[in-house]
Design an enzyme around this catalytic site. Structure first.
Site, mmCIF file in Angstrom:
data_model
loop_
_atom_site.group_PDB
_atom_site.id
_atom_site.type_symbol
_atom_site.label_atom_id
_atom_site.label_comp_id
_atom_site.label_asym_id
_atom_site.label_seq_id
_atom_site.Cartn_x
_atom_site.Cartn_y
_atom_site.Cartn_z
ATOM 1 N N GLN A 70 0.845 -1.203 0.000
ATOM 2 C CA GLN A 70 0.000 0.000 0.000
ATOM 3 C C GLN A 70 0.878 1.250 0.000
ATOM 4 O OE1 GLN A 70 -2.188 1.865 3.348
ATOM 5 N NE2 GLN A 70 -4.022 1.478 2.143
ATOM 6 N N CYS A 100 -6.338 7.384 5.371
ATOM 7 C CA CYS A 100 -5.631 7.660 6.621
ATOM 8 C C CYS A 100 -6.084 9.005 7.210
ATOM 9 C CB CYS A 100 -4.120 7.673 6.381
ATOM 10 S SG CYS A 100 -3.217 7.932 7.922
ATOM 11 N N GLY A 202 -14.752 -2.320 8.338
ATOM 12 C CA GLY A 202 -15.066 -1.626 9.582
ATOM 13 C C GLY A 202 -15.807 -2.504 10.555
ATOM 14 N N ASP A 203 -15.172 -2.740 11.707
ATOM 15 C CA ASP A 203 -15.819 -3.403 12.850
ATOM 16 C C ASP A 203 -16.191 -4.862 12.606
ATOM 17 O OD1 ASP A 203 -15.593 -0.850 13.779
ATOM 18 O OD2 ASP A 203 -17.732 -0.434 13.914
ATOM 19 N N ARG A 226 -8.471 -4.389 12.643
ATOM 20 C CA ARG A 226 -8.215 -4.516 14.086
ATOM 21 C C ARG A 226 -8.579 -5.899 14.606
ATOM 22 N NH1 ARG A 226 -11.423 0.653 15.797
ATOM 23 N NH2 ARG A 226 -12.591 -0.125 14.000
HETATM 24 C C1 LIG Z 1 -3.281 1.213 14.190
HETATM 25 C C2 LIG Z 1 -3.965 1.317 12.847
HETATM 26 C C3 LIG Z 1 -3.183 1.538 11.717
HETATM 27 C C4 LIG Z 1 -3.784 1.629 10.460
HETATM 28 N N1 LIG Z 1 -2.999 1.799 9.356
HETATM 29 C C5 LIG Z 1 -3.566 1.844 8.126
HETATM 30 C C6 LIG Z 1 -2.778 1.955 6.951
HETATM 31 O O1 LIG Z 1 -1.539 1.977 6.998
HETATM 32 N N2 LIG Z 1 -3.424 2.026 5.757
HETATM 33 C C7 LIG Z 1 -4.784 1.964 5.667
HETATM 34 O O2 LIG Z 1 -5.326 2.012 4.557
HETATM 35 N N3 LIG Z 1 -5.558 1.847 6.753
HETATM 36 C C8 LIG Z 1 -4.978 1.773 7.973
HETATM 37 N N4 LIG Z 1 -5.761 1.595 9.068
HETATM 38 C C9 LIG Z 1 -7.211 1.420 8.898
HETATM 39 C C10 LIG Z 1 -7.587 -0.043 8.803
HETATM 40 O O3 LIG Z 1 -7.019 -0.649 7.664
HETATM 41 C C11 LIG Z 1 -9.116 -0.192 8.730
HETATM 42 O O4 LIG Z 1 -9.599 0.510 7.607
HETATM 43 C C12 LIG Z 1 -9.831 0.345 9.957
HETATM 44 O O5 LIG Z 1 -9.139 -0.032 11.140
HETATM 45 C C13 LIG Z 1 -11.272 -0.167 10.028
HETATM 46 O O6 LIG Z 1 -11.332 -1.561 9.953
HETATM 47 P P1 LIG Z 1 -11.446 -2.505 11.270
HETATM 48 O O7 LIG Z 1 -12.662 -2.056 12.022
HETATM 49 O O8 LIG Z 1 -11.529 -3.891 10.735
HETATM 50 O O9 LIG Z 1 -10.219 -2.250 12.094
HETATM 51 C C14 LIG Z 1 -5.188 1.511 10.329
HETATM 52 C C15 LIG Z 1 -5.958 1.285 11.477
HETATM 53 C C16 LIG Z 1 -5.375 1.182 12.710
HETATM 54 C C17 LIG Z 1 -6.233 0.926 13.922
#
Ligand SMILES: Cc1cc2nc3c(=O)[nH]c(=O)nc-3n(C[C@H](O)[C@H](O)[C@H](O)COP(=O)(O)O)c2cc1C
Length: 314
Positions: A70, A100, A202-203, A226
């Site tokens: 990415q 981001c 998300g989530d 996450r």
């Molecule tokens: C600590 C952290 C770092 C992240 N780094 C990136 C990243 O480098 N690039 C990106 O596209 N999204 C990044 N995200 C977002 C996640 O890829 C994802 O879109 C977001 O956490 C929602 O999905 P989830 O609920 O499954 O965590 C990051 C999220 C967290 C919590």
């Protein structure tokens, strides 16, 4: 399911997670059934200017059947040069970060800031597509920048028109960061706006949240971030299998994969936050975390891992 020329083994992926999706975590995600696993976000400019930190993030292994990187950046020229960079030639898929929310990134016009400038977003995608061909380019975005706005259908369509082969949509705006509940309807509207595959994000943390996301969004695939931290085996659980992972063994393997490419001291430091995540919810988890954060060597890391022996991590 296909992304451009790439045939995927399934439709649940691990997106980029800065600070986490290192070479070890990606290998484990693939082993447990993730269809794709992405590097942490990489600065296109950092790559072009030859930053050592950036290059360290690009290590990959044969345990990644499809290598996905990415990039973030908002200048088409740097995106083009980054994708053409020698170090990116081993990657099978190039993802672009339009989500981001971090101030340092947004204030440079990168990440989710591009949701405020769709023409530029489109130019960035077009530059990556031209440089990457025949490899596919994908885009990852949030619903919009400000609270309540829904820009992702437009942004996803622009990305598609510029040649992107799939889009991942995190159902929050930049202003929301990670607060509140993910807006699945916004993801559905994005899905309905394009004909390339859309990954809902998300989530998603278990089968119930996966099914709800699938039902409401109608998305083609799903991205779990996450929920995979400290639980790379979630990808197998999401397929309906019961999993009883050997956590100490996983931690040791994860460490060994890091120490294959980084000096031991660096691998030890990288591993600390992972152990904290692996220990989450475990009996005696707090003591494990303290032990991990005080670790100075491979032996210390392994000793912390062994403290989780016999525990059933829920
Ligand atoms: C600590 C952290 C770092 C992240 N780094 C990136 C990243 O480098 N690039 C990106 O596209 N999204 C990044 N995200 C977002 C996640 O890829 C994802 O879109 C977001 O956490 C929602 O999905 P989830 O609920 O499954 O965590 C990051 C999220 C967290 C919590």
């Amino acid at each position: 399911m296909k992304i451009g020329p790439l045939e995927l083994s399934g439709n649940i992926i691990m997106p980029a997670i800065a600070g986490y999706t290192d070479i070890g975590m990606r290998a484990l995600a693939y082993r447990f059934g993730a269809a794709l696993a992405f590097t942490e976000m990489i600065s296109a400019k950092g790559l072009v200017y030859g930053s050592a930190h950036t290059e360290a993030l690009l290590a990959t292994s044969d345990f990644e059947p499809i290598k996905c990187v990415q990039l973030f950046g908002s200048e088409p020229e740097f995106i083009y040069r980054a994708v053409k960079h020698e170090q990116l030639q081993k990657f099978d898929l190039i993802d672009l970060n339009f989500g981001c929310p971090v101030p340092k990134i947004v204030s440079n016009g990168d990440g989710s800031a591009l949701l405020k400038d769709i023409p530029r977003l489109k130019e960035v995608v077009a530059a990556a597509v031209e440089a990457a061909a025949p490899r596919p380019v994908t885009a990852k975005m949030r619903l919009g920048f400000r609270l309540g706005e829904l820009v992702s259908p437009l942004a996803a369509r622009a990305a598609e028109e510029a040649g992107a082969k799939a889009v991942t949509v995190h159902g929050r705006t930049r202003e929301e960061y990670y607060s509140g509940k993910v807006d699945l309807i916004g993801i559905r509207e994005t899905k309905n706006a394009v004909s390339i595959p859309v990954f809902a994000n998300g989530d998603i943390v278990d089968r119930a949240s996966l099914f709800e996301t699938a039902y409401v969004t109608g998305a083609d695939g799903f991205a779990v971030a996450r929920g995979a931290i400290g639980r790379p085996y979630i990808f197998r659980e999401l397929s309906g299998e019961r999993v009883s992972p050997d956590i100490p063994a996983l931690i040791k393997e994860h460490f060994d994969m890091l120490s294959n490419v980084y000096p031991d001291g660096v691998a030890v430091d990288m591993m600390k936050k992972h152990i904290a995540a692996y220990a989450k919810g475990a009996r005696g988890g707090k003591a494990v975390k303290l032990k991990a954060f005080a670790a100075k060597s491979k032996e210390d890391i392994f000793a912390a891992a062994d403290m989780l022996r016999g525990d059933t991590v829920a």
